[in-house]
Scaffold this motif. Sequence first.
Motif, PDB file in Angstrom:
ATOM      1  N   THR A  23       0.838  -1.202   0.000  1.00  0.00           N
ATOM      2  CA  THR A  23       0.000   0.000   0.000  1.00  0.00           C
ATOM      3  C   THR A  23       0.872   1.249   0.000  1.00  0.00           C
ATOM      4  OG1 THR A  23      -1.903   1.001   1.131  1.00  0.00           O
ATOM      5  CG2 THR A  23      -0.140   0.177   2.535  1.00  0.00           C
TER       6      THR A  23
ATOM      7  N   SER B 133      -5.219   2.282   1.291  1.00  0.00           N
ATOM      8  CA  SER B 133      -6.420   1.593   0.788  1.00  0.00           C
ATOM      9  C   SER B 133      -6.217   0.079   0.701  1.00  0.00           C
ATOM     10  CB  SER B 133      -6.814   2.095  -0.600  1.00  0.00           C
ATOM     11  OG  SER B 133      -6.652   3.472  -0.718  1.00  0.00           O
TER      12      SER B 133
ATOM     13  N   ALA C 191       0.404   3.466 -12.418  1.00  0.00           N
ATOM     14  CA  ALA C 191       0.573   3.473 -13.878  1.00  0.00           C
ATOM     15  C   ALA C 191       0.451   2.054 -14.459  1.00  0.00           C
ATOM     16  CB  ALA C 191       1.907   4.119 -14.251  1.00  0.00           C
TER      17      ALA C 191
ATOM     18  N   GLY D 109      -6.992   0.439  -7.228  1.00  0.00           N
ATOM     19  CA  GLY D 109      -6.696   1.658  -7.982  1.00  0.00           C
ATOM     20  C   GLY D 109      -7.788   2.692  -7.803  1.00  0.00           C
TER      21      GLY D 109
ATOM     22  N   ALA E  70      -9.462   3.872 -10.366  1.00  0.00           N
ATOM     23  CA  ALA E  70     -10.466   3.639 -11.415  1.00  0.00           C
ATOM     24  C   ALA E  70     -11.524   2.666 -10.928  1.00  0.00           C
ATOM     25  CB  ALA E  70      -9.775   3.069 -12.651  1.00  0.00           C
TER      26      ALA E  70
ATOM     27  N   ASN F 109      -8.869   4.706  -2.381  1.00  0.00           N
ATOM     28  CA  ASN F 109      -8.967   6.144  -2.113  1.00  0.00           C
ATOM     29  C   ASN F 109      -7.947   6.894  -2.956  1.00  0.00           C
ATOM     30  OD1 ASN F 109     -10.775   5.332  -0.137  1.00  0.00           O
ATOM     31  ND2 ASN F 109      -9.186   5.281   1.448  1.00  0.00           N
TER      32      ASN F 109
ATOM     33  N   TYR G 141       5.540  10.609  -6.482  1.00  0.00           N
ATOM     34  CA  TYR G 141       4.157  10.202  -6.723  1.00  0.00           C
ATOM     35  C   TYR G 141       3.245  11.426  -6.809  1.00  0.00           C
ATOM     36  CZ  TYR G 141       5.557   5.421  -5.538  1.00  0.00           C
ATOM     37  OH  TYR G 141       6.157   4.193  -5.509  1.00  0.00           O
TER      38      TYR G 141
ATOM     39  N   MET H 105       3.856  13.194 -10.143  1.00  0.00           N
ATOM     40  CA  MET H 105       3.251  12.440 -11.256  1.00  0.00           C
ATOM     41  C   MET H 105       1.741  12.678 -11.310  1.00  0.00           C
ATOM     42  SD  MET H 105       5.244   8.814 -10.820  1.00  0.00           S
ATOM     43  CE  MET H 105       4.412   7.853 -12.093  1.00  0.00           C
ATOM     44  N   MET H 106       1.110  12.658 -10.150  1.00  0.00           N
ATOM     45  CA  MET H 106      -0.350  12.779 -10.146  1.00  0.00           C
ATOM     46  C   MET H 106      -0.805  14.224 -10.347  1.00  0.00           C
ATOM     47  SD  MET H 106      -1.133   9.829 -10.427  1.00  0.00           S
ATOM     48  CE  MET H 106      -2.837   9.357 -10.230  1.00  0.00           C
TER      49      MET H 106
HETATM   50  C1  LIG Z   1       1.897   7.717  -9.282  1.00  0.00           C
HETATM   51  C2  LIG Z   1       0.528   7.110  -9.232  1.00  0.00           C
HETATM   52  C3  LIG Z   1       0.050   6.385 -10.319  1.00  0.00           C
HETATM   53  C4  LIG Z   1      -1.245   5.831 -10.295  1.00  0.00           C
HETATM   54  N1  LIG Z   1      -1.680   5.106 -11.367  1.00  0.00           N
HETATM   55  C5  LIG Z   1      -2.926   4.535 -11.330  1.00  0.00           C
HETATM   56  C6  LIG Z   1      -3.400   3.741 -12.407  1.00  0.00           C
HETATM   57  O1  LIG Z   1      -2.725   3.484 -13.393  1.00  0.00           O
HETATM   58  N2  LIG Z   1      -4.656   3.235 -12.310  1.00  0.00           N
HETATM   59  C7  LIG Z   1      -5.461   3.443 -11.220  1.00  0.00           C
HETATM   60  O2  LIG Z   1      -6.600   2.956 -11.202  1.00  0.00           O
HETATM   61  N3  LIG Z   1      -5.035   4.181 -10.170  1.00  0.00           N
HETATM   62  C8  LIG Z   1      -3.783   4.723 -10.190  1.00  0.00           C
HETATM   63  N4  LIG Z   1      -3.330   5.456  -9.128  1.00  0.00           N
HETATM   64  C9  LIG Z   1      -4.220   5.657  -7.964  1.00  0.00           C
HETATM   65  C10 LIG Z   1      -3.950   4.690  -6.827  1.00  0.00           C
HETATM   66  O3  LIG Z   1      -3.784   3.368  -7.281  1.00  0.00           O
HETATM   67  C11 LIG Z   1      -5.140   4.744  -5.845  1.00  0.00           C
HETATM   68  O4  LIG Z   1      -5.153   6.018  -5.229  1.00  0.00           O
HETATM   69  C12 LIG Z   1      -5.117   3.632  -4.796  1.00  0.00           C
HETATM   70  O5  LIG Z   1      -6.302   3.720  -4.023  1.00  0.00           O
HETATM   71  C13 LIG Z   1      -3.901   3.733  -3.887  1.00  0.00           C
HETATM   72  O6  LIG Z   1      -3.894   2.634  -3.004  1.00  0.00           O
HETATM   73  P1  LIG Z   1      -3.215   2.778  -1.581  1.00  0.00           P
HETATM   74  O7  LIG Z   1      -4.066   3.738  -0.800  1.00  0.00           O
HETATM   75  O8  LIG Z   1      -3.204   1.388  -1.010  1.00  0.00           O
HETATM   76  O9  LIG Z   1      -1.831   3.301  -1.772  1.00  0.00           O
HETATM   77  C14 LIG Z   1      -2.059   6.013  -9.140  1.00  0.00           C
HETATM   78  C15 LIG Z   1      -1.567   6.733  -8.048  1.00  0.00           C
HETATM   79  C16 LIG Z   1      -0.287   7.276  -8.073  1.00  0.00           C
HETATM   80  C17 LIG Z   1       0.220   8.026  -6.877  1.00  0.00           C
END
Ligand SMILES: Cc1cc2nc3c(=O)[nH]c(=O)nc-3n(C[C@H](O)[C@H](O)[C@H](O)COP(=O)(O)O)c2cc1C
Length: 167
Positions: free
Chosen positions: A8, A12, A52, A74, A76, A103, A113, A116-117
Amino acid sequence: MEAIVYATNTGSAAQYAEMLAKETGLAAYSLDEARGKVPADSEVIYLGWVMAGTVKGYAAAAKRYIVRAVCAVGMAQPGAQGKILRERNKLPESVPLFQLQGNFDVKKLHGMYRLMMEVMVKTAGKALASKSGRTAEEDDMLDMMTNGGERVRVENLHAVLAWYRGR
Ligand SMILES: Cc1cc2nc3c(=O)[nH]c(=O)nc-3n(C[C@H](O)[C@H](O)[C@H](O)COP(=O)(O)O)c2cc1C
């Protein structure tokens, strides 16, 4: 099945792993914790946040464990990236893939990160904002990008739990 293993960034995937642990009675460990607790070649359910198109930590988990199912967490909505995720992460067809919406809040990200976002929100977000006839999924994505959102829900685990109980 011996354990749930996850990676994570903002919590999330950890939340989903804990919920899944509660529902299945399996123990959940982060990939780092698992090294000392889950023996190599154990059967695991793997959850990783999506970056990504990459399910973070999956490659490392698949080297050490027998991954029986993958949950890609993710921003999405489920379905949107299924094919890409399977291809990019080289997930064998025999391994079920579940997409769980997590989230997203750009303000909670750090370093690379966040950068990038911020770029993604400015480019893809702007394009989505000006698009007419957006689908419900696109509206949700735009809302996530612009306002952030918390989408972790226990109901989202229905499919993976049905698979687990029926296997
Ligand atoms: C650098 C970066 C790239 C991401 N790329 C994607 C992606 O390709 N597809 C997607 O559905 N979410 C993408 N996300 C969103 C994260 O996957 C999403 O916020 C997820 O809930 C994070 O999980 P976590 O809270 O366990 O870290 C990206 C987030 C970051 C920071």
